[in-house]
Design an enzyme around this catalytic site. Structure first.
Site: not given
Length: 198
Positions: A29, A32, A34, A128
């Site tokens: 994965g 934004r 990491a 988020d």
């Protein structure tokens, strides 16, 4: 096996893009701030922050420690300079549910609300909360990942808007449950640019 610090040192970023990483790791994965790498043969991941966001590692570790709930969140094992080591959560994101056609049930949506209520009870602000940060395990448990922005003063509108779209459109009998990635990305882009309202 190499030390974690050595593996992290071998990961090369350029402008928040992965240039290279050690063969002992698999990229699972990227966001934004990491990238997340699974350690082969171990049920753990390393979340490595981009050089410009390294300071967020200790902030996110503090959030995980405040949450201290291994049911709703991955278990934090270690924090280091610019990285976290956490348990690997096996499952799929709500984003992948839309891509593959796996049905998102009202019970799953209620579970997300339950998790967010718990977050608030710990004095944090759910922020988020989007399709890629909500995971569904093999046992159909909801797990939230990427909690670093829970220290923000205000909640964002992502989850309330997703819920609104879910009840307004997704639950309709003939509404599709599977979408091409390109269409999902277009909808996200239009939403974030405030060209699409729900």
């Amino acid at each position: 096996m190499k030390k974690i610090e050595d593996l992290v040192e071998e990961i090369v970023f350029k402008d928040n893009r992965i240039v290279s990483f050690p063969v002992e790791l698999e990229c699972v994965g990227q966001g934004r701030s990491a990238a997340v790498f699974k350690m082969k043969n171990i049920n753990q991941v390393i979340k490595v922050f981009y050089p410009s966001h390294k300071h967020l590692a200790f902030r996110e570790a503090e959030v995980y420690n405040r949450l201290s709930n291994r049911v709703f969140f991955p278990h934090l094992k270690e924090v280091g300079d610019g990285y976290l080591i956490m348990e690997y959560v096996e499952g799929i994101t709500f984003y992948d549910c839309l891509r593959t056609g796996k049905r998102i049930t009202p019970e799953m949506v209620r579970k997300v609300d339950e998790v967010l209520t718990y977050v608030r009870s710990r004095g944090l602000t759910p922020s988020d909360i989007h399709l890629r940060n909500i995971m569904l395990t093999r046992n159909n448990e909801v797990v939230l990942i990427d909690v670093v922005r829970f220290t923000q003063p205000n909640e964002c509108q992502y989850w309330p808007d997703l819920k609104k779209a879910y009840y307004k459109f997704y639950l309709r009998k003939f509404f599709p449950k599977r979408f091409p990635k390109l269409l999902i990305e277009l909808i996200i882009l239009l939403y974030r640019k405030r060209l699409l309202s729900i």
